[in-house]
Design an enzyme around this catalytic site. Structure first.
Site, PDB file in Angstrom:
ATOM      1  N   ASN A   1      21.897  53.105  28.006  1.00 24.93           N
ATOM      2  CA  ASN A   1      22.525  54.370  28.387  1.00 24.93           C
ATOM      3  C   ASN A   1      23.113  55.003  27.139  1.00 24.93           C
ATOM      4  O   ASN A   1      23.014  54.436  26.054  1.00 24.93           O
ATOM      5  CB  ASN A   1      23.576  54.130  29.481  1.00 24.93           C
ATOM      6  CG  ASN A   1      24.628  53.163  29.010  1.00 24.93           C
ATOM      7  OD1 ASN A   1      25.355  53.453  28.065  1.00 24.93           O
ATOM      8  ND2 ASN A   1      24.687  51.995  29.637  1.00 24.93           N
TER       9      ASN A   1
ATOM     10  N   LYS B   1      36.089  53.637  43.442  1.00 24.69           N
ATOM     11  CA  LYS B   1      35.836  52.513  42.514  1.00 24.69           C
ATOM     12  C   LYS B   1      37.125  51.717  42.258  1.00 24.69           C
ATOM     13  O   LYS B   1      37.089  50.501  42.141  1.00 24.69           O
ATOM     14  CB  LYS B   1      35.294  53.036  41.181  1.00 24.69           C
ATOM     15  CG  LYS B   1      33.830  53.434  41.260  1.00 24.69           C
ATOM     16  CD  LYS B   1      33.303  53.941  39.936  1.00 24.69           C
ATOM     17  CE  LYS B   1      31.973  54.622  40.154  1.00 24.69           C
ATOM     18  NZ  LYS B   1      31.484  55.306  38.949  1.00 24.69           N
TER      19      LYS B   1
ATOM     20  N   LYS C   1      36.843  47.875  43.151  1.00 24.94           N
ATOM     21  CA  LYS C   1      36.826  46.902  42.055  1.00 24.94           C
ATOM     22  C   LYS C   1      38.191  46.242  41.849  1.00 24.94           C
ATOM     23  O   LYS C   1      38.332  45.381  40.985  1.00 24.94           O
ATOM     24  CB  LYS C   1      36.349  47.574  40.770  1.00 24.94           C
ATOM     25  CG  LYS C   1      34.923  48.125  40.908  1.00 24.94           C
ATOM     26  CD  LYS C   1      34.385  48.697  39.624  1.00 24.94           C
ATOM     27  CE  LYS C   1      33.092  49.446  39.839  1.00 24.94           C
ATOM     28  NZ  LYS C   1      31.973  48.950  39.037  1.00 24.94           N
TER      29      LYS C   1
ATOM     30  N   ASP D   1      23.528  49.053  35.288  1.00 22.60           N
ATOM     31  CA  ASP D   1      23.596  48.504  36.649  1.00 22.60           C
ATOM     32  C   ASP D   1      22.333  47.727  37.025  1.00 22.60           C
ATOM     33  O   ASP D   1      22.354  46.927  37.950  1.00 22.60           O
ATOM     34  CB  ASP D   1      23.799  49.639  37.660  1.00 22.60           C
ATOM     35  CG  ASP D   1      25.221  50.181  37.587  1.00 22.60           C
ATOM     36  OD1 ASP D   1      26.133  49.382  37.292  1.00 22.60           O
ATOM     37  OD2 ASP D   1      25.409  51.386  37.816  1.00 22.60           O
TER      38      ASP D   1
HETATM   39  N1  CTP Z   1      31.081  48.076  35.370  1.00 19.48           N
HETATM   40  C1  CTP Z   1      30.928  46.715  35.276  1.00 19.48           C
HETATM   41  N2  CTP Z   1      29.731  46.146  35.590  1.00 19.48           N
HETATM   42  C2  CTP Z   1      28.688  46.909  36.006  1.00 19.48           C
HETATM   43  C3  CTP Z   1      28.842  48.316  36.108  1.00 19.48           C
HETATM   44  C4  CTP Z   1      30.055  48.858  35.775  1.00 19.48           C
HETATM   45  O1  CTP Z   1      31.880  46.014  34.923  1.00 19.48           O
HETATM   46  N3  CTP Z   1      27.526  46.343  36.293  1.00 19.48           N
HETATM   47  C5  CTP Z   1      32.405  48.663  35.055  1.00 19.48           C
HETATM   48  C6  CTP Z   1      32.415  49.662  33.909  1.00 19.48           C
HETATM   49  O2  CTP Z   1      32.715  49.027  32.692  1.00 19.48           O
HETATM   50  C7  CTP Z   1      33.523  50.610  34.325  1.00 19.48           C
HETATM   51  C8  CTP Z   1      33.478  50.586  35.842  1.00 19.48           C
HETATM   52  O3  CTP Z   1      32.826  49.371  36.201  1.00 19.48           O
HETATM   53  O4  CTP Z   1      34.796  50.165  33.904  1.00 19.48           O
HETATM   54  C9  CTP Z   1      32.770  51.747  36.494  1.00 19.48           C
HETATM   55  O5  CTP Z   1      31.516  51.919  35.913  1.00 19.48           O
HETATM   56  P1  CTP Z   1      30.603  53.148  36.355  1.00 19.48           P
HETATM   57  O6  CTP Z   1      29.332  53.101  35.569  1.00 19.48           O
HETATM   58  O7  CTP Z   1      31.400  54.402  36.358  1.00 19.48           O
HETATM   59  O8  CTP Z   1      30.341  52.840  37.891  1.00 19.48           O
HETATM   60  P2  CTP Z   1      29.386  51.868  38.657  1.00 19.48           P
HETATM   61  O9  CTP Z   1      30.199  50.743  39.213  1.00 19.48           O
HETATM   62  O10 CTP Z   1      28.217  51.489  37.815  1.00 19.48           O
HETATM   63  O11 CTP Z   1      28.947  52.772  39.894  1.00 19.48           O
HETATM   64  P3  CTP Z   1      27.910  54.012  39.947  1.00 19.48           P
HETATM   65  O12 CTP Z   1      26.862  53.710  38.894  1.00 19.48           O
HETATM   66  O13 CTP Z   1      27.398  53.930  41.341  1.00 19.48           O
HETATM   67  O14 CTP Z   1      28.700  55.254  39.653  1.00 19.48           O
END
Ligand code: CTP
Length: 255
Positions: free
Chosen positions: A55, A182, A186, A124
């Site tokens: 990303n 979130k 989380k 993800d």
């Molecule tokens: N995060 C994580 N592990 C993942 C994805 C995200 O620990 N596999 C953490 C990121 O470091 C951040 C938070 O979760 O602090 C939110 O990440 P974000 O990318 O905004 O959200 P996602 O949980 O990936 O949800 P979505 O992609 O559906 O928005």
């Protein structure tokens, strides 16, 4: 004249190093000896030996948090995905490549941390198979099968104990609603939400526009500012949270 007393040609530290050490000298130590773990940067998920899924994260936001925590007296460990940045001075920096490596390193290091700031943009999904040989041209189309990566922050949320946990939410719409979701899902104390499509926010720029959301329902929208200033605002919240908890504990003992 050299500092050691000789006269002659000498060497002095890099101006960046001198400035950083001056910053350390003038910054109040409100995180003295607090153990802060920060994650930063993207993850790379290998597709074949020459390609990966990634990303657009540059790592600048997480590195700013690590640098500023160290200035405030913290012992800082930075777990970084692949970036082009120089590791911050005085910070133990551990390099990882993919989400599963980051998960392992975070879970291991979190056990000896008081604060975790999860600024990394973790992928993800990863390809279901990482191929041993390069995918060759010569087909009309190519389908990739992806499987989910672990949610590192959600896992930390269940294991956090007395640790202060800060997450980031990268959004392209419904910023506050998505970030609130979130925060709950989380189990973090503070969510730093940013609309990555806004000008001056998000990827590879030196500024950010964030909204801080906490469990009490407080929503603080910060103006566009440098990533260093955003890091300062986040760490102010961490100090505030740690103070409140200490006060509650002291009060409980007094009663
Ligand atoms: N995060 C994580 N592990 C993942 C994805 C995200 O620990 N596999 C953490 C990121 O470091 C951040 C938070 O979760 O602090 C939110 O990440 P974000 O990318 O905004 O959200 P996602 O949980 O990936 O949800 P979505 O992609 O559906 O928005």
């Amino acid at each position: 004249f050299l500092a050691c007393g000789y006269i002659g040609s000498g060497r002095r530290a890099d101006p960046d190093v001198i400035v950083e050490e001056m910053e350390v000298l003038i910054t109040p130590k409100d995180l003295q000896d607090v153990r802060v773990l920060v994650t930063a940067g993207p993850t790379w998920e290998a597709l074949d030996p020459v390609r990966h899924l990634a990303n657009r994260s540059s790592g600048k936001m997480g590195y700013a948090v690590a640098r500023n925590a160290r200035r405030r007296g913290a012992h800082v460990t930075l777990i970084s995905g692949p970036t082009a940045l120089v590791p911050p001075r005085g910070v133990e920096t551990l390099a990882v490549v993919n989400a599963r490596e980051m998960e392992q390193a975070v879970v291991r290091e979190a056990t000896s941390s008081d604060v975790v700031v999860m600024a990394a943009a973790v992928g993800d999904f990863r390809p279901s198979d990482s191929l041993r040989h390069k995918i060759k041209r010569g087909r009309s189309d190519l389908e990739l099968r992806l499987v989910p990566n672990p949610d590192i922050l959600a896992k930390l949320g269940t294991l956090k104990g007395t640790r202060v946990l800060v997450g980031f939410a990268a959004e392209t719409r419904d910023l506050v609603a998505n970030a609130r979701r979130k925060l709950q899902a989380k189990g973090v104390h503070v969510m730093v939400a940013n609309d990555v499509t806004a000008e001056g926010a998000g990827f590879d720029v030196d500024t950010n526009i964030v909204t801080l959301i906490d469990r009490s329902g407080r929503v603080e929208r910060l103006a566009k500012m440098s990533k260093d200033a955003v890091a300062t605002a986040i760490l102010d919240r961490v100090v505030e949270l740690r103070g409140t908890r200490r006060d509650t504990r002291t009060l409980a003992r007094q009663l």
